[in-house]
Design an enzyme around this catalytic site. Structure first.
Site, mmCIF file in Angstrom:
data_model
loop_
_atom_site.group_PDB
_atom_site.id
_atom_site.type_symbol
_atom_site.label_atom_id
_atom_site.label_comp_id
_atom_site.label_asym_id
_atom_site.label_seq_id
_atom_site.Cartn_x
_atom_site.Cartn_y
_atom_site.Cartn_z
ATOM 1 C CB SER A 107 -0.952 -0.054 1.197
ATOM 2 O OG SER A 107 -2.032 0.833 1.039
ATOM 3 C CG HIS A 134 -5.529 -2.756 0.552
ATOM 4 N ND1 HIS A 134 -4.829 -2.545 -0.634
ATOM 5 C CD2 HIS A 134 -5.009 -1.862 1.444
ATOM 6 C CE1 HIS A 134 -3.952 -1.577 -0.461
ATOM 7 N NE2 HIS A 134 -4.043 -1.144 0.785
#
Length: 253
Positions: free
Chosen positions: A84, A233
């Site tokens: 991320s 994610h």
């Protein structure tokens, strides 16, 4: 900036860079899977964990922070894995200092500008800071009005901690994250980086899409994309063994 970092294992150096609101501790599970083959350096990014606070949050600054860690440990070249926000920092590191990165692994993020994905969370965290509840439970009661997903809520609350003075506060530098969010959402620049790159995406995540292909290949012409199905994610936390096997296979090929 002198970042906090932890070293475990022996072998070729592998840097781990965590995402927004995270810390080196969040990558501890996969660090243990790598340490038998690599010297794993897990970093707390600026304004996170035990690293210092500063007003800037650009990826150029984050890349320079990591270079400082490498210089301090006399590491001329390393494998770099980022998730991320840490994935974006890792990409900028490779684009700005290609001679220092041997191979790059990017966890569920593309080198593009994203929208304001965290507005509600940031408002909730600001509300917690303003009310200043003196327990994690009190912070949770406030924050759950802004974030309903239990796993995300639990992850965010790891940052609500008792300070050395005995009061409770966010461990992350929330004002800097709010003020610099445009830089956190920003695209990468420079390059291209001509060495091997592996983009790992969660099958249920929307962060890496087919529409990002040209941006990825424009900056990373040797990039490959691997999808881990039935993950979101936080794919490295949802299926750590599968994630680690894919990374090790890529690094050893």
């Amino acid at each position: 900036m002198d970042l906090f970092y932890r070293i475990r294992g022996e072998g070729e150096p592998l840097l781990l860079l965590h995402g927004l609101f995270g810390s080196a501790d969040n990558l501890g599970g996969i660090a243990r899977l790598f340490e038998e083959q690599y010297q794993v350096i897990s970093v707390d990014m600026r304004n996170h964990g035990r690293s210092p606070h500063d007003g800037g949050m650009s990826y150029s600054e984050m890349a320079e922070d990591v270079i400082r860690v490498m210089d301090k440990e006399s590491i001329s070249e390393a494998y770099v894995l980022g998730h991320s926000m840490g994935g974006k920092a890792a990409m900028q590191l490779a684009l700005s200092y290609p001679e220092r990165v041997k191979k790059l692994i990017v966890g569920d993020i593309a080198p593009v500008k994203y929208g304001a994905h965290h507005d509600s969370i940031l408002k909730g965290m600001q509300e917690v800071a303003e009310q200043s509840p003196q327990s994690r439970k009190g912070a949770e009661e406030i924050l759950m009005a802004y974030e309903s997903e239990p796993a995300v809520l639990s992850f965010l609350l790891t940052n609500w901690r008792r300070t050395e003075e005995g009061t409770w506060a966010w461990r992350v530098n929330l004002p800097a994250i709010v003020d610099e969010y445009h830089n956190i959402a920003a695209a990468m620049h420079g390059g291209p980086f001509e060495k091997p790159v592996l983009f790992m995406r969660g099958g249920n995540s929307e962060y890496v899409q087919a529409e990002h292909r040209d941006a990825i290949l424009g900056l990373f012409p040797q990039a490959a994309v691997r999808t881990i199905e039935n993950t979101g994610h936080w794919l490295h936390a949802e299926k750590p063994d599968m994630f680690a096997r894919a990374v090790i296979r890529f690094l050893s090929s």
